[in-house]
Design a protein around this motif. Structure first.
Motif, mmCIF file in Angstrom:
data_model
loop_
_atom_site.group_PDB
_atom_site.id
_atom_site.type_symbol
_atom_site.label_atom_id
_atom_site.label_comp_id
_atom_site.label_asym_id
_atom_site.label_seq_id
_atom_site.Cartn_x
_atom_site.Cartn_y
_atom_site.Cartn_z
ATOM 1 N N UNK A 225 -19.230 -9.653 4.673
ATOM 2 C CA UNK A 225 -18.981 -8.828 5.858
ATOM 3 C C UNK A 225 -18.260 -9.636 6.935
ATOM 4 N N UNK A 226 -18.718 -10.864 7.124
ATOM 5 C CA UNK A 226 -18.110 -11.756 8.111
ATOM 6 C C UNK A 226 -16.648 -12.008 7.754
ATOM 7 N N UNK A 227 -16.393 -12.291 6.478
ATOM 8 C CA UNK A 227 -15.035 -12.568 6.013
ATOM 9 C C UNK A 227 -14.132 -11.346 6.206
ATOM 10 N N UNK A 228 -14.628 -10.171 5.871
ATOM 11 C CA UNK A 228 -13.865 -8.942 6.083
ATOM 12 C C UNK A 228 -13.541 -8.771 7.567
ATOM 13 N N UNK A 229 -14.501 -9.033 8.417
ATOM 14 C CA UNK A 229 -14.292 -8.894 9.860
ATOM 15 C C UNK A 229 -13.230 -9.869 10.368
ATOM 16 N N UNK A 230 -13.280 -11.105 9.889
ATOM 17 C CA UNK A 230 -12.270 -12.096 10.290
ATOM 18 C C UNK A 230 -10.885 -11.654 9.814
ATOM 19 N N UNK A 231 -10.821 -11.167 8.584
ATOM 20 C CA UNK A 231 -9.535 -10.706 8.052
ATOM 21 C C UNK A 231 -8.975 -9.571 8.906
ATOM 22 N N UNK A 232 -9.801 -8.610 9.242
ATOM 23 C CA UNK A 232 -9.343 -7.490 10.078
ATOM 24 C C UNK A 232 -8.880 -8.007 11.442
ATOM 25 N N UNK A 233 -9.655 -8.932 11.998
ATOM 26 C CA UNK A 233 -9.307 -9.483 13.311
ATOM 27 C C UNK A 233 -7.951 -10.187 13.274
ATOM 28 N N UNK A 234 -7.663 -10.864 12.181
ATOM 29 C CA UNK A 234 -6.431 -11.653 12.089
ATOM 30 C C UNK A 234 -5.239 -10.879 11.539
ATOM 31 N N UNK A 235 -5.441 -9.611 11.147
ATOM 32 C CA UNK A 235 -4.329 -8.813 10.638
ATOM 33 C C UNK A 235 -3.214 -8.765 11.675
ATOM 34 N N UNK A 236 -1.992 -8.988 11.214
ATOM 35 C CA UNK A 236 -0.846 -9.082 12.132
ATOM 36 C C UNK A 236 -0.398 -7.749 12.698
ATOM 37 N N UNK A 237 -0.315 -6.738 11.848
ATOM 38 C CA UNK A 237 0.172 -5.451 12.360
ATOM 39 C C UNK A 237 -0.615 -4.320 11.720
ATOM 40 N N UNK A 238 -0.708 -3.264 12.414
ATOM 41 C CA UNK A 238 -1.416 -2.068 11.958
ATOM 42 C C UNK A 238 -0.484 -1.289 11.042
ATOM 43 N N UNK A 239 -0.938 -1.018 9.824
ATOM 44 C CA UNK A 239 -0.158 -0.202 8.897
ATOM 45 C C UNK A 239 -0.368 1.270 9.242
ATOM 46 N N UNK A 240 0.606 2.101 8.930
ATOM 47 C CA UNK A 240 0.423 3.538 9.189
ATOM 48 C C UNK A 240 -0.757 4.076 8.401
ATOM 49 N N UNK A 241 -1.519 4.957 9.031
ATOM 50 C CA UNK A 241 -2.691 5.558 8.364
ATOM 51 C C UNK A 241 -2.224 6.566 7.324
ATOM 52 N N UNK A 242 -2.984 6.651 6.247
ATOM 53 C CA UNK A 242 -2.665 7.613 5.182
ATOM 54 C C UNK A 242 -3.346 8.918 5.439
#
Length: 168
Positions: free
Chosen positions: A151-168
């Motif tokens: 869960x922690x790793x997923x949260x860090x990954x989301x936090x560090x994501x560079x750009x928001x992809x368009x929602x499907x």
């Protein structure tokens, strides 16, 4: 093919936490394992993580909003890591050094101030040191620790994501 959006990652986090809560309820109500105080704390951390992930998935925020939600999921995962770590530590103590058992939660809530009840529950008891069930040689506290690290790793990954992809 685009990588997953933060919304999809939050949905994945929600589904994972829902699965963990379902497994905990199965072990309690079907298998018959009685959760200790630290197990309840870990369930709370998983549920908090799941609720924040659900809110984020429904809200579908911008990059800044995703980072704010990610901070909250990081905090709930960190809380879970601390509780699981405490339980693993208690399981390694000699029996004569374990804290005494607590009275039932209903009694404590009636007899003690809420702050004292929370302190006692977070401290853990001898019940928290019992190992009643394992999977692949890992007990529930160790499996919980692995889940909270994911869960922690997923949260860090989301936090560090560079750009928001368009929602499907």
């Amino acid at each position: 093919m685009y990588p997953l959006s933060s919304r999809q990652f939050f949905l994945l986090g929600f589904l994972g936490s829902t699965g963990l809560i379902a497994m905990a309820l199965y072990l309690e109500h079907i298998v018959g394992l009685v959760p200790c105080p630290l197990c309840h704390v870990q369930r709370f951390a998983v549920a908090l993580f799941g609720v924040v992930c659900l809110l984020a998935a429904v809200h579908n925020p911008t990059q800044v909003g995703s980072r704010v939600y990610a901070i909250f999921t990081l905090l709930s995962a960190s809380f879970g890591i601390a509780a699981a770590g405490r339980q693993i530590w208690l399981q390694g103590l000699p029996k004569d050094q374990l804290p005494s058992c607590l009275p039932p939660m209903e009694f404590m809530l009636e007899a003690f101030p809420l702050q004292e009840v929370i302190s006692k529950v977070l401290h853990g008891t001898a019940d928290c040191a019992e190992i009643n069930w394992t999977l692949l040689g890992l007990n529930l506290a160790q499996l919980s620790m692995i889940s909270f690290i994911l869960m922690f790793t997923l949260s860090v990954y989301i936090f560090l994501q560079k750009k928001q992809q368009p929602a499907n």
